[in-house]
Design a protein around this motif. Structure first.
Motif, PDB file in Angstrom:
ATOM      1  N   ARG A   1       0.854  -1.184   0.000  1.00 31.74           N
ATOM      2  CA  ARG A   1       0.000   0.000   0.000  1.00 31.74           C
ATOM      3  C   ARG A   1       0.891   1.234   0.000  1.00 31.74           C
ATOM      4  NH1 ARG A   1      -4.917  -0.003   3.977  1.00 31.74           N
ATOM      5  NH2 ARG A   1      -3.281  -0.077   5.574  1.00 31.74           N
ATOM      6  N   VAL A   2       0.628   2.130  -0.964  1.00 30.85           N
ATOM      7  CA  VAL A   2       1.555   3.206  -1.297  1.00 30.85           C
ATOM      8  C   VAL A   2       0.855   4.562  -1.184  1.00 30.85           C
ATOM      9  CG1 VAL A   2       3.127   4.077  -3.093  1.00 30.85           C
ATOM     10  CG2 VAL A   2       2.633   1.611  -2.935  1.00 30.85           C
ATOM     11  N   ASP A   3       1.598   5.579  -0.775  1.00 31.39           N
ATOM     12  CA  ASP A   3       1.090   6.954  -0.803  1.00 31.39           C
ATOM     13  C   ASP A   3       1.030   7.405  -2.258  1.00 31.39           C
ATOM     14  OD1 ASP A   3       0.470   9.622  -0.599  1.00 31.39           O
ATOM     15  OD2 ASP A   3       2.119  10.141   0.742  1.00 31.39           O
ATOM     16  N   GLY A   4      -0.157   7.380  -2.836  1.00 32.35           N
ATOM     17  CA  GLY A   4      -0.318   7.692  -4.249  1.00 32.35           C
ATOM     18  C   GLY A   4      -0.301   9.170  -4.575  1.00 32.35           C
ATOM     19  N   MET A   5      -0.163  10.023  -3.573  1.00 36.23           N
ATOM     20  CA  MET A   5      -0.046  11.460  -3.818  1.00 36.23           C
ATOM     21  C   MET A   5       1.413  11.897  -3.915  1.00 36.23           C
ATOM     22  SD  MET A   5      -3.213  12.246  -4.006  1.00 36.23           S
ATOM     23  CE  MET A   5      -3.476  14.018  -3.822  1.00 36.23           C
ATOM     24  N   ASP A   6       2.321  11.007  -3.553  1.00 38.84           N
ATOM     25  CA  ASP A   6       3.757  11.296  -3.552  1.00 38.84           C
ATOM     26  C   ASP A   6       4.393  10.618  -4.763  1.00 38.84           C
ATOM     27  OD1 ASP A   6       6.487  11.508  -3.142  1.00 38.84           O
ATOM     28  OD2 ASP A   6       6.398  11.000  -1.016  1.00 38.84           O
ATOM     29  N   LEU A   7       4.803  11.398  -5.737  1.00 36.47           N
ATOM     30  CA  LEU A   7       5.375  10.861  -6.974  1.00 36.47           C
ATOM     31  C   LEU A   7       6.585   9.972  -6.701  1.00 36.47           C
ATOM     32  CD1 LEU A   7       5.879  12.953 -10.208  1.00 36.47           C
ATOM     33  CD2 LEU A   7       7.561  11.274  -9.508  1.00 36.47           C
ATOM     34  N   LEU A   8       7.452  10.373  -5.805  1.00 39.64           N
ATOM     35  CA  LEU A   8       8.652   9.580  -5.521  1.00 39.64           C
ATOM     36  C   LEU A   8       8.292   8.259  -4.860  1.00 39.64           C
ATOM     37  CD1 LEU A   8      11.207  12.289  -4.294  1.00 39.64           C
ATOM     38  CD2 LEU A   8      10.934  11.300  -6.573  1.00 39.64           C
ATOM     39  N   CYS A   9       7.285   8.288  -4.010  1.00 43.86           N
ATOM     40  CA  CYS A   9       6.843   7.057  -3.355  1.00 43.86           C
ATOM     41  C   CYS A   9       6.273   6.084  -4.389  1.00 43.86           C
ATOM     42  CB  CYS A   9       5.791   7.400  -2.298  1.00 43.86           C
ATOM     43  SG  CYS A   9       5.588   6.140  -1.025  1.00 43.86           S
ATOM     44  N   VAL A  10       5.476   6.605  -5.321  1.00 48.69           N
ATOM     45  CA  VAL A  10       4.920   5.766  -6.382  1.00 48.69           C
ATOM     46  C   VAL A  10       6.033   5.219  -7.262  1.00 48.69           C
ATOM     47  CG1 VAL A  10       3.415   5.715  -8.408  1.00 48.69           C
ATOM     48  CG2 VAL A  10       2.730   7.024  -6.387  1.00 48.69           C
ATOM     49  N   ARG A  11       7.000   6.060  -7.605  1.00 45.59           N
ATOM     50  CA  ARG A  11       8.103   5.619  -8.459  1.00 45.59           C
ATOM     51  C   ARG A  11       8.886   4.478  -7.818  1.00 45.59           C
ATOM     52  NH1 ARG A  11      13.299   9.392  -9.363  1.00 45.59           N
ATOM     53  NH2 ARG A  11      13.696   8.521  -7.289  1.00 45.59           N
ATOM     54  N   GLU A  12       9.263   4.640  -6.556  1.00 45.23           N
ATOM     55  CA  GLU A  12      10.067   3.618  -5.882  1.00 45.23           C
ATOM     56  C   GLU A  12       9.275   2.328  -5.688  1.00 45.23           C
ATOM     57  OE1 GLU A  12      13.347   3.978  -5.376  1.00 45.23           O
ATOM     58  OE2 GLU A  12      13.011   5.871  -6.428  1.00 45.23           O
ATOM     59  N   ALA A  13       7.989   2.447  -5.371  1.00 43.68           N
ATOM     60  CA  ALA A  13       7.155   1.260  -5.194  1.00 43.68           C
ATOM     61  C   ALA A  13       6.987   0.510  -6.510  1.00 43.68           C
ATOM     62  CB  ALA A  13       5.795   1.661  -4.632  1.00 43.68           C
ATOM     63  N   THR A  14       6.828   1.254  -7.600  1.00 43.49           N
ATOM     64  CA  THR A  14       6.677   0.614  -8.909  1.00 43.49           C
ATOM     65  C   THR A  14       7.964  -0.065  -9.336  1.00 43.49           C
ATOM     66  OG1 THR A  14       5.061   2.319  -9.508  1.00 43.49           O
ATOM     67  CG2 THR A  14       5.938   0.968 -11.289  1.00 43.49           C
ATOM     68  N   LYS A  15       9.104   0.546  -9.068  1.00 45.37           N
ATOM     69  CA  LYS A  15      10.390  -0.104  -9.355  1.00 45.37           C
ATOM     70  C   LYS A  15      10.490  -1.427  -8.606  1.00 45.37           C
ATOM     71  CE  LYS A  15      13.266   4.004 -10.251  1.00 45.37           C
ATOM     72  NZ  LYS A  15      14.389   4.829  -9.715  1.00 45.37           N
TER      73      LYS A  15
END
Length: 404
Positions: free
Chosen positions: A267-281
């Motif tokens: 479960r990811v903070d979807g408002m934080d671009l960097l958080c989404v990027r790192e989770a997707t990686k």
């Protein structure tokens, strides 16, 4: 990145954008002057490290990192992308209210960090399929903005020749924009199956909303994907409302990242671009390693209603929307991070804003002047490479010839 400078301008070739599904484009930013006030590029930091929110985990011992490195180059690229998506959606809102855009129209302003964060973590050869809130993903996958706007207005220059509208946009390795709730998830698993069958080091990102999360076909797909170890990232964009119903009223369990049962989830903070990027990686690496699918819940928020016919304030308050805007807006968060670590300055960002505004206005001008499809093309592209055949029109006496 190549930078050619003189005393007035900085010409930037972002050739690395092509690796993320974006066109190689020369951008001439007057804002990016060699002398920005009394400062030169040498005065800016080249990169900075930021703490990001820890992800909640399901069936995983370790998750994505809790810090992320942002380079100045990537920061400016991301800022332009999220700002362009926001400006594009606001322009679509305006054109819809002017009755230039007709039919269904689902805007994604507020959710820009999801599409930009995901795209920045996958390859252009990877695949993506989503639901009908698709304008942002169309852009990040590589569709030029003027083709998106023209598709919204039903013009020939649109990415689907004016036949798809808001919900049905397509591009290379991007399979829409699908109007049937949840139906894109089995399709996404099929794409992932093809990736595995042909032994390509590719993955599929299959997105759905919290409103679709209770669909039976999604659980059937989860089961097959886990049995067959398909390289698929299932992404639930949880924007807290399925149409006008809050997640608490629609789901006995709102832990969507756990809904895959035996499929690992985050479960990811979807408002934080960097958080989404790192989770997707992290998720992409999981899939490419042969471990099978992974489920990612992005906790995000939409500023508009479900669609343009929904004012968005009958089931939630204006204060709720404003609170999200003030505390966790994805554009403001990125901007503040870059400014705080000297990756840019206000003047440079203002001129990117001006460049984005100009590009969107030019796209809107194209979308309102480009001709509509002619009636003779109504039956074109029903099937690919099929022998032409007659297609009945609005009555038995009108027929159109199909073209493959």
């Amino acid at each position: 990145m190549l930078i050619f400078t003189d005393c007035c301008y900085s010409l930037i070739l972002l050739d690395s954008w092509a690796s993320h599904g974006l066109n190689n484009t020369f951008y001439l930013f007057q804002a990016s002057r060699v002398l920005a006030g009394s400062r030169t590029y040498a005065d800016f930091a080249s990169e900075a490290t930021f703490d990001i929110k820890k992800c909640d985990l399901h069936r995983l011992e370790e998750g994505p990192p809790v810090s992320a490195v942002l380079t100045r180059e990537d920061g400016l690229k991301y800022y332009r992308m999220v700002h362009l998506i926001r400006r594009m959606e606001l322009k679509a809102d305006q054109l819809y209210k002017q009755k230039i855009i007709r039919g269904f129209c689902h805007l994604c302003d507020g959710q820009e960090a999801c599409c930009v964060g995901i795209e920045s973590a996958i390859n252009s050869t990877d695949h993506l399929i989503t639901a009908y809130r698709a304008h942002g993903y169309s852009y990040t996958r590589g569709v030029p903005i003027k083709e998106i706007m023209a598709e919204l207005t039903g013009r020939r220059g649109g990415c689907a020749k004016g036949k798809g509208g808001s919900m049905h946009m397509y591009f290379k390795n991007f399979y829409g924009g699908n109007g049937i709730v949840g139906a894109q998830i089995p399709l996404g698993a099929g794409i992932a199956l093809a990736c595995k069958y042909f032994e390509k080091n590719e993955i599929c990102v299959a997105l759905y909303g919290d409103g679709a999360a209770n669909q039976g076909q999604i659980f059937e797909t989860f089961n097959m994907a886990m049995l067959w170890k398909l390289p698929c990232i299932f992404v639930c964009e949880n924007n807290r409302y399925g149409m006008g119903t809050s997640v608490e009223r629609a789901a006995a369990s709102t832990d969507y990242y756990k809904r895959g049962d035996f499929i690992p989830g985050i479960r990811v903070d979807g408002m934080d671009l960097l958080c989404v990027r790192e989770a997707t990686k992290f998720a992409a690496d999981h899939c490419r390693s042969g471990k099978g699918p992974i489920l990612m819940e992005l906790q995000t928020y939409r500023y508009h209603g479900h669609s343009m016919s929904d004012p968005g304030i009958s089931y939630r308050t204006r204060d709720e929307i404003q609170e999200v805007r003030s505390k966790s807006d994805p554009i403001s968060m990125l901007k503040e991070r870059m400014l705080s670590q000297n990756l840019t300055n206000v003047e440079e960002l203002k001129e990117i804003d001006a460049s984005v505004r100009k590009e969107v206005e030019e796209a809107a001008q194209f979308a309102t002047t480009d001709p509509e499809p002619v009636l003779d093309e109504l039956a074109s592209y029903i099937y690919c490479k099929e022998t032409p055949f007659d297609v009945r029109g609005t009555n038995p006496w009108i027929k159109h010839k199909s073209v493959g």
